[in-house]
Design a protein around this motif. Structure first.
Motif, short mmCIF file in Angstrom:
data_model
loop_
_atom_site.label_atom_id
_atom_site.label_comp_id
_atom_site.label_asym_id
_atom_site.label_seq_id
_atom_site.Cartn_x
_atom_site.Cartn_y
_atom_site.Cartn_z
N VAL A 197 -45.73 100.88 35.58
CA VAL A 197 -45.49 101.18 36.98
C VAL A 197 -46.43 100.32 37.83
N ILE A 198 -45.82 99.52 38.70
CA ILE A 198 -46.58 98.62 39.58
C ILE A 198 -46.32 99.05 41.02
N GLN A 199 -47.38 99.10 41.82
CA GLN A 199 -47.22 99.34 43.25
C GLN A 199 -47.88 98.20 44.01
N MET A 200 -47.12 97.59 44.92
CA MET A 200 -47.68 96.49 45.71
C MET A 200 -47.47 96.77 47.18
N LEU A 237 -36.48 90.64 36.98
CA LEU A 237 -36.66 90.34 38.40
C LEU A 237 -38.01 89.65 38.56
N GLU A 238 -38.02 88.58 39.33
CA GLU A 238 -39.26 87.85 39.59
C GLU A 238 -39.60 87.95 41.07
N ILE A 239 -40.74 88.58 41.36
CA ILE A 239 -41.20 88.74 42.74
C ILE A 239 -42.28 87.69 43.00
N GLN A 240 -41.96 86.74 43.84
CA GLN A 240 -42.90 85.68 44.18
C GLN A 240 -43.64 86.07 45.45
N LEU A 241 -44.97 86.17 45.38
CA LEU A 241 -45.78 86.51 46.54
C LEU A 241 -46.19 85.26 47.29
N LYS A 242 -46.52 85.42 48.55
CA LYS A 242 -46.85 84.27 49.39
C LYS A 242 -48.14 83.58 48.96
N ASP A 243 -49.01 84.29 48.26
CA ASP A 243 -50.26 83.65 47.80
C ASP A 243 -50.11 83.02 46.42
N GLY A 244 -48.88 82.98 45.91
CA GLY A 244 -48.63 82.32 44.64
C GLY A 244 -48.51 83.24 43.44
N ARG A 245 -48.91 84.48 43.57
CA ARG A 245 -48.82 85.41 42.45
C ARG A 245 -47.34 85.69 42.13
N THR A 256 -40.57 92.18 36.65
CA THR A 256 -40.28 93.61 36.51
C THR A 256 -38.80 93.80 36.23
N ASP A 257 -38.42 95.03 35.89
CA ASP A 257 -37.02 95.34 35.60
C ASP A 257 -36.29 95.95 36.79
N HIS A 258 -37.04 96.66 37.65
CA HIS A 258 -36.41 97.37 38.76
C HIS A 258 -37.39 97.44 39.93
N ILE A 259 -36.84 97.43 41.15
CA ILE A 259 -37.65 97.49 42.36
C ILE A 259 -37.28 98.73 43.16
N VAL A 260 -38.29 99.41 43.69
CA VAL A 260 -38.08 100.47 44.67
C VAL A 260 -38.68 99.97 45.98
N ALA A 261 -37.87 99.78 46.99
CA ALA A 261 -38.35 99.34 48.29
C ALA A 261 -38.62 100.58 49.15
N ALA A 262 -39.90 100.85 49.41
CA ALA A 262 -40.30 102.00 50.22
C ALA A 262 -41.11 101.47 51.40
N VAL A 263 -40.40 100.84 52.34
CA VAL A 263 -41.08 100.12 53.43
C VAL A 263 -40.71 100.69 54.80
N GLY A 264 -40.34 101.96 54.83
CA GLY A 264 -40.11 102.58 56.13
C GLY A 264 -38.65 102.94 56.37
#
Length: 558
Positions: A277-280, A326-334, A338-346
């Motif tokens: 479980v990853i939370q970002m 699924l590959e999540i590319q972050l703006k700082d290069g990281r 993952t296999d599944h995403i939960v978008a909890a952004v409001g």
């Protein structure tokens, strides 16, 4: 069947008037005695028979009494009280209307397939159930061990929509799976997505909101979209619960209430199943937009102990699907796989009806702008997440929490029956990070405001689990009243020092200040003291020493 005698003809091209023989069939008998049918004539006869059948059907329908037309269309053509939306605010309004007008006929129209239900357990208690069939029963044990259903009332509580107008004592009916797509304010009627029109005397808009998505996911394509959950409804809980048992890794994007609750819930499951479980989130710590930094950091450590991998200061640049991941590319290069995403952004308030209804949407906070009585236009009220109301202490606001939905729905229902009451309630909200850590809050809680925190050592009863054992309910705001503490008695014991206290945040009170006045309060593992907090905000006074104010909560006596 009616049989007509048909003459035999040697020449099948001979024409015969259909007026003489309604079921005329041209045929001929050969010298061998066999009957041969002309295919052209069969087509003609078939067309005639079909038209005759349709004519009979029309004649039969016209002979029926006028009352036997489609019951659903006739009975649903008018509702004295029409409530758009099937959530908490709508159900609270229905209950309030019936309390003041016992014979009221109330129709709830919801685009969901379910009866009205409470949303908080979807990200809280349901995840901690040990019942393998919880996704079907939707029953759960509260922290105090008592079991209840996610639904406010069973099916037997409601009247079937077709029986609403004929019920002797009125009642509440729910029309599920139907969406209101147009409002005619002048004509006092709405249109549904199946073109059904329903007129009303009084109408409540309680359409709630829809989860926001991330642009990187929206433009990523179908393979990413179908592996992404926007968490809001019962179907989302069922789907995510199933997914979490069949994959190896799940990533939650968002560090707010919902994201942190789901992270803790799934994190505990990870110790049993091996689920990663990853939370970002873009902030430095969990609930960074709400909690002061020191408490946000402490909360982040708490979430980590629940088995969650935290990736802070994470801004999503792109999302793609490669090699079954699924590959999540972050703006700082990281890069996160993952296999599944939960978008909890409001949440975005659902104001789709604003255009057709000619209702004003607030440009700053979103939602339908309403007056002090939660009224948007004559005969139209708004409650819950979709309402942008004026708070006499804190200014214009829009609130997305259960207690606000309950109280605003209840008040709107009263006003629909002629109460004309202003909405002065300071709603509270709460969040639990499992059964051991929870908080209740009121007013404007924004980490960009100056804060003062006063903390004390916690005891075994300073947990959400213990609080529900004492109050008897897992939905704490349902036991809340609008009463305020008239004269709270402060403890004579010395107050603990103002935060920080070397990471010992067992329980405490955090005050949020604007122009030296308290505009928000968080009670951290302090429960059943909300009337005291409500009075402090209502008074709107400057306080020279918030240590003295903290004594009103008696946190150091327990």
């Amino acid at each position: 069947a009616i049989m007509y005698p048909l003459p035999l003809y040697q020449d099948h091209h001979l024409q015969l008037s259909l007026q003489n023989h309604p079921l005329h069939l041209l045929r001929r008998v050969g010298f061998d005695g066999n009957i041969r049918i002309c295919t052209d004539c069969v087509s003609l006869v078939f067309a005639y028979c079909l038209s005759l059948l349709l004519s009979c059907i029309v004649t039969f329908m016209q002979s029926l009494p006028a009352d036997s037309t489609s019951a659903s269309q006739k009975i649903l053509s008018h509702a004295p009280y029409l409530l758009i939306g099937g959530g908490t605010a709508s159900f609270a309004a229905a209950r309030s209307i019936r309390a003041r007008d016992p014979g009221a006929r109330v129709l709830i129209v919801t685009d969901e397939p379910d009866l009205p239900y409470m949303r908080p357990p979807l990200s809280k208690e349901l995840w901690f159930s040990d019942d393998p069939s919880v996704t079907e029963t939707l029953r759960f044990k509260q922290w105090n061990g008592k079991e209840r259903s996610i639904y406010f009332q069973p099916l037997s509580f409601y009247i079937h929509p077709e029986e609403l107008n004929s019920a002797e004592n009125g009642g509440v009916a729910v029309l599920t799976g139907k969406k209101v797509i147009h409002m005619d304010v002048r004509g006092n009627k709405v249109k549904l997505d199946d073109d059904t029109e329903i007129s009303y005397d009084k109408c409540l808009i309680a359409t709630g909101g829809v989860p926001r998505n991330i642009q990187a996911i929206e433009r990523a394509g179908e393979e990413v979209t179908k592996r992404t959950t926007l968490f809001r409804k019962i179907e989302d809980f069922k789907s995510l619960e199933k997914v979490s048992r069949n994959i190896k890794s799940i990533t939650i994007i968002g560090g707010g209430f919902l994201g942190s609750e789901l992270a803790c819930a799934l994190g505990r499951r990870s110790t049993e199943s091996g689920l990663e479980v990853i939370q970002m989130f873009p902030e430095k710590g969990n609930m960074g937009k709400v909690l002061p930094e020191y408490l946000s950091n402490w909360t982040t450590d708490k979430v980590k102990k629940e088995g969650v991998k935290i990736i802070s200061e994470a801004l999503v640049k792109s999302v793609s699907y490669r090699d079954d991941k699924l590959e999540i590319q972050l703006k700082d290069g990281r890069l996160v796989k993952t296999d599944h995403i939960v978008a909890a952004v409001g949440l975005e308030p659902n104001v789709d009806l604003a255009k057709s209804a000619g209702l004003e949407v607030d440009s700053d906070f979103g939602g339908f702008r309403v007056n002090a009585e939660l009224q948007a236009r004559s005969n139209i009220w708004v409650a819950g997440d979709a309402a942008c109301f004026y708070d006499i202490r804190l200014g214009r606001r829009r609130v997305e929490h259960h207690d606000h939905a309950v109280v605003s729905g209840r008040l709107a229902g009263e006003n629909m029956t002629g109460a004309s009451k202003p909405y002065w309630h300071q709603s509270m909200f709460w969040s639990d990070l499992g059964p051991d850590v929870g908080y209740e809050a009121i007013g404007i809680v924004d980490s960009s405001l100056p804060t003062v925190g006063v903390f004390a050592k916690a005891t075994a009863k300073d947990t959400p689990k213990a609080a529900t054992e004492q109050s008897g309910t897992g939905i704490r705001s349902e036991s809340e009243t609008e009463d305020t503490a008239i004269s709270p008695v402060a403890s004579s014991a010395p107050a603990p020092t103002v935060a920080e206290q070397k990471d010992n945040y067992g329980k405490g009170v955090i005050f949020y200040l604007r122009d030296k006045v308290v505009v928000g309060i968080i009670l951290w593992n302090v429960f059943n003291r909300m009337p005291v907090a409500r009075k402090i905000i209502k008074d709107g006074e400057e306080h020279a020493d918030l240590n003295e104010v903290a004594k009103l909560f008696n946190i150091h006596d327990d």
